[in-house]
Enzyme design. Structure first.
Site, PDB file in Angstrom:
ATOM      1  N   LYS A 246      47.553  40.352  39.832  1.00 23.52           N
ATOM      2  CA  LYS A 246      48.121  41.174  40.912  1.00 23.52           C
ATOM      3  C   LYS A 246      49.246  40.606  41.684  1.00 23.52           C
ATOM      4  CE  LYS A 246      44.846  44.455  42.842  1.00 23.52           C
ATOM      5  NZ  LYS A 246      43.920  45.027  43.961  1.00 23.52           N
TER       6      LYS A 246
ATOM      7  N   LYS B 105      44.239  37.502  39.268  1.00 23.41           N
ATOM      8  CA  LYS B 105      43.806  38.812  39.055  1.00 23.41           C
ATOM      9  C   LYS B 105      44.845  39.784  38.423  1.00 23.41           C
ATOM     10  CE  LYS B 105      42.560  39.716  43.281  1.00 23.41           C
ATOM     11  NZ  LYS B 105      41.993  40.205  44.555  1.00 23.41           N
TER      12      LYS B 105
END
Ligand code: C2G
Length: 130
Positions: free
Chosen positions: A46, A44
């Site tokens: 992240k 993601k």
């Protein structure tokens, strides 16, 4: 028993997350949270401050949360909904329409995001305060 599920990273837990979890739980009787593993976070793009284990520990201490499972792929949602006999899938509306394919398996509800707070905002504000 009406079962609800939601997915997320839930890093640097804040009141916007709690507001989501509370509203998700209010839609049923049992709330499952699938929390992104550190490896899935990479997919993601992240990087969370807290590790998966610590984010799981924190989420499990929240009164609205009944069960925490790992989220380690984009493809697991249908499997989770079927295997966990989920009635309602919930996400913040920044994901509006992204998971409409789940409507074939359960109710899909996108809840308004809480304005004025985000993990990114916390990091940015702390950076300027430092
Ligand atoms: N959220 C919210 N209000 C905020 C911040 C977050 O309602 N101010 C919601 C998001 O919409 C999401 C949940 O809180 O439903 C968790 O947010 P994140 O940890 O940022 O989740 P995200 O990285 O979007 O991961 O497969 C789905 C993904 O794992 C979702």
């Amino acid at each position: 028993m009406k079962k609800v599920i939601t997915y997320g990273t839930f890093d640097l837990l804040h009141w916007g997350h709690i507001n989501l979890l509370k509203r998700a739980k209010d839609l049923g009787d049992y709330l499952i949270v699938a929390i992104s593993t550190d490896e899935f976070n990479k997919l993601k793009n992240k990087k969370s401050y807290h590790s998966y284990e610590n984010r799981k520990f924190i989420l499990e201490s929240i009164k609205y949360v009944d069960e925490v499972i790992p989220e380690d792929s984009w493809e697991q949602k249908i499997h989770d909904v079927i295997n966990k006999k989920v009635d309602i899938f919930v996400m913040g509306d920044d994901w509006e329409e992204e998971f409409d394919f789940l409507r074939a398996y359960c109710e899909v509800i996108y809840l308004p995001r809480t304005k004025g707070i985000s993990t990114t905002k916390i990091k940015e504000d702390l950076f300027t305060l430092a």
